[in-house]
Scaffold this active site. Sequence first.
Site, PDB file in Angstrom:
ATOM      1  NE  ARG A 209      -3.783  -1.968   2.333  1.00  0.00           N
ATOM      2  CZ  ARG A 209      -5.044  -1.952   2.687  1.00  0.00           C
ATOM      3  NH1 ARG A 209      -5.603  -0.831   3.052  1.00  0.00           N
ATOM      4  NH2 ARG A 209      -5.749  -3.060   2.703  1.00  0.00           N
ATOM      5  CD  GLU A 211      -2.035   3.176   4.026  1.00  0.00           C
ATOM      6  OE1 GLU A 211      -2.441   4.346   4.197  1.00  0.00           O
ATOM      7  OE2 GLU A 211      -2.721   2.175   4.221  1.00  0.00           O
ATOM      8  NE  ARG A 217      -4.249   2.974  12.814  1.00  0.00           N
ATOM      9  CZ  ARG A 217      -5.427   3.112  13.411  1.00  0.00           C
ATOM     10  NH1 ARG A 217      -5.500   3.648  14.602  1.00  0.00           N
ATOM     11  NH2 ARG A 217      -6.514   2.702  12.842  1.00  0.00           N
ATOM     12  CG  HIS A 218      -1.160   3.193   7.990  1.00  0.00           C
ATOM     13  ND1 HIS A 218      -1.651   4.118   8.855  1.00  0.00           N
ATOM     14  CD2 HIS A 218      -2.229   2.576   7.437  1.00  0.00           C
ATOM     15  CE1 HIS A 218      -2.979   4.074   8.833  1.00  0.00           C
ATOM     16  NE2 HIS A 218      -3.355   3.139   7.991  1.00  0.00           N
ATOM     17  CD  GLU A 359      -9.364  -1.285  10.308  1.00  0.00           C
ATOM     18  OE1 GLU A 359      -9.669  -0.087  10.266  1.00  0.00           O
ATOM     19  OE2 GLU A 359      -9.191  -1.982   9.298  1.00  0.00           O
ATOM     20  CB  SER A 362     -11.745  -4.386   7.292  1.00  0.00           C
ATOM     21  OG  SER A 362     -11.531  -3.175   7.972  1.00  0.00           O
ATOM     22  NE  ARG A 410      -2.602  -1.208  11.396  1.00  0.00           N
ATOM     23  CZ  ARG A 410      -3.642  -0.674  10.757  1.00  0.00           C
ATOM     24  NH1 ARG A 410      -4.867  -1.052  11.052  1.00  0.00           N
ATOM     25  NH2 ARG A 410      -3.457   0.266   9.856  1.00  0.00           N
TER      26      ARG A 410
END
Length: 602
Positions: A209, A211, A217-218, A359, A362, A410
């Site tokens: 990703r 990001e 957290r990424h 989180e 998902s 995570r």
Amino acid sequence: MQRILSSELSSYVNQTVRVRGWLNNVRSFGKLHFLILRDRMGFTQIVIQNKEEQDKLLGLQPGSILSVEGTASLSTQAELGVEIINPKIEVEVPISAVCPVEYYKPEIPSDLEFILDHRSVSLRNRKLQAVFKIQAEIAHAYRLFMHEEVKAVEYFAPCIIGASSEGGAEIFNVDYFDYTATLAQSSQLYKQIMVGVNERVFALMPFFRAEHSNTPRHLAEGKQFEFEMGFFEHWHEILDVQEKCIKYIVQYLHKKCAKEIEILGGTIIKAPQEVPFPRLTFAKAQEIFFQRTGIDERNEPDLSPAAERELCQYALEEFGTDLVFVLDWKTSKRPFYSYPKEENPEYTNTFDLLCAGTEITSGGQRRHTYESMVEGIRLKEMDPANFEDYLSIFTYGMPPHGGFGMGLERLTMTILKLKNIREVSLFPSDPKRIAGNRIKAKLFFGGENIRNEIIHLLKKHEMEFTHVTHEATPTSADSTRARGEGMGQGVKALILRGKSSKKNYQCNILSNRKLDMKAVSELIGEKCEFEDAEVIKERFGLVLGSIPPFGSLLNIDTFFDEGIQKEEKVSFNCGLITESIGMRSQDLLTIVQPKVGSFSKE
Ligand code: ATP
Ligand code: MN
């Protein structure tokens, strides 16, 4: 003689044994020397009294490979209750290089950046080793659970794919022969295809990703646990699998990793078998956050990080578990394939699982007919023609199905209650690093090059700015005057030199403030002084008064005083003393990514 491991030593009391491993450290008490040897299971203490043996260790640094024969002997001082006495030492690989990281201490006395800069050797530290052993066991437990309890079939999906599975901006492109391919953000499409084959499927897949934010957290590359199942009676069966899965993993860790958990301080998250994870609707979750904090986010479409933290705190206080499900998210916030709630299509049969404040998963039910899928795509204002591959599986029969994606990093981070996701990635990639290594900054030299690059960056990021030409202004006070109104408060960029390292640093403060050299030195970790103007000219091609607050373009560590952050707009000379740029200070921080501290005075 056959090698034994440190963990086996206690079965050999009063016998001759041979151990092999890395020299970890040597402690000396007068004539007594204690050699600590590290192997894959832990540490062996070896007592050396003999002068000849002691001399073999002279000049050896941690990391040297040794083989030691001696007598295993009970001892009250040794960590294992056993030590080796009367050793004969053979130095297999002598190491004289001094390692910059003190990885052989129980805890490395350095910050995360430094630890990452020396990743390959810092991983030898006992605590770091424990983190990654636990991570390996998490992955193993996940596979066991999926095989044994869920009877799901593992699949292996491609990482280089044609188009993005879900659309969106956070995609890495790669050159693929004469085409542009992308790196997969998830294996969503493939796991749904595999439901059409095996009903229940799982994977541990890399994801990528782009990001662009530096959050704790990424990551830009990580691993994701994927799961998908068909033929449920109620979509909450997906949550049941997810819940059992976490409980299984936590229980497994208690069984297999007691020692590693102990090394890390003895506590991991709570997920007692008998306590169901609370299942809150999104609306209820927002209400609870409001009730507990007075912060009203009830009209927001998403949960803020603060809300995620508070909801986990709620679950812990009220139920004694660190995990909580949030269900029934707004359609606008979920991907096109999410199943709309029958009673209200503004909401979806989807969930997030929060763990210890963050989180981790998902998931949800997916649309499963062709017509419904096309409708989902259209509702997001996308063109079904771009989803041909994806849509084709629904032409030939798919059952009601759904699943989840859970980040390995995570999960590791939250299970261990660690603060930064880089701590649980062996070789983390993020906007500043690739596979653990710092990305070498492109270097820019000379005022015009630097100005051009700044303007290029601002345009690329679609940031608003003003660029003006004015009379030559050698000091920042002059510049502020010359720029006139509306450009925002001036920023003064100062280049310093570390007294011991001789490294350059850039410290940026508002132009009406002065540098607090003591605070700077504390922040940087060494005494600093101003760099000479001639050196700055020679090294960076910049004259005093022209330097922009973009130390990143000069490849030097860059610091911003807090005051800059507090301004709405700021301005600065952009490499030339006759040109200035004004922009939002938040945008400046986003681009430069400096360390922020408090180091100015009046
Ligand atoms: P977030 O909102 O936290 O950025 P997301 O909702 O965009 O995450 P999903 O698409 O739901 O992420 O991905 C499923 C899971 O994968 C997340 O719950 C998380 O555990 C993990 N994950 C997603 N993006 C990242 C990332 N950049 N770094 C680490 N883990 C990630
Ligand atoms: Mn998510």
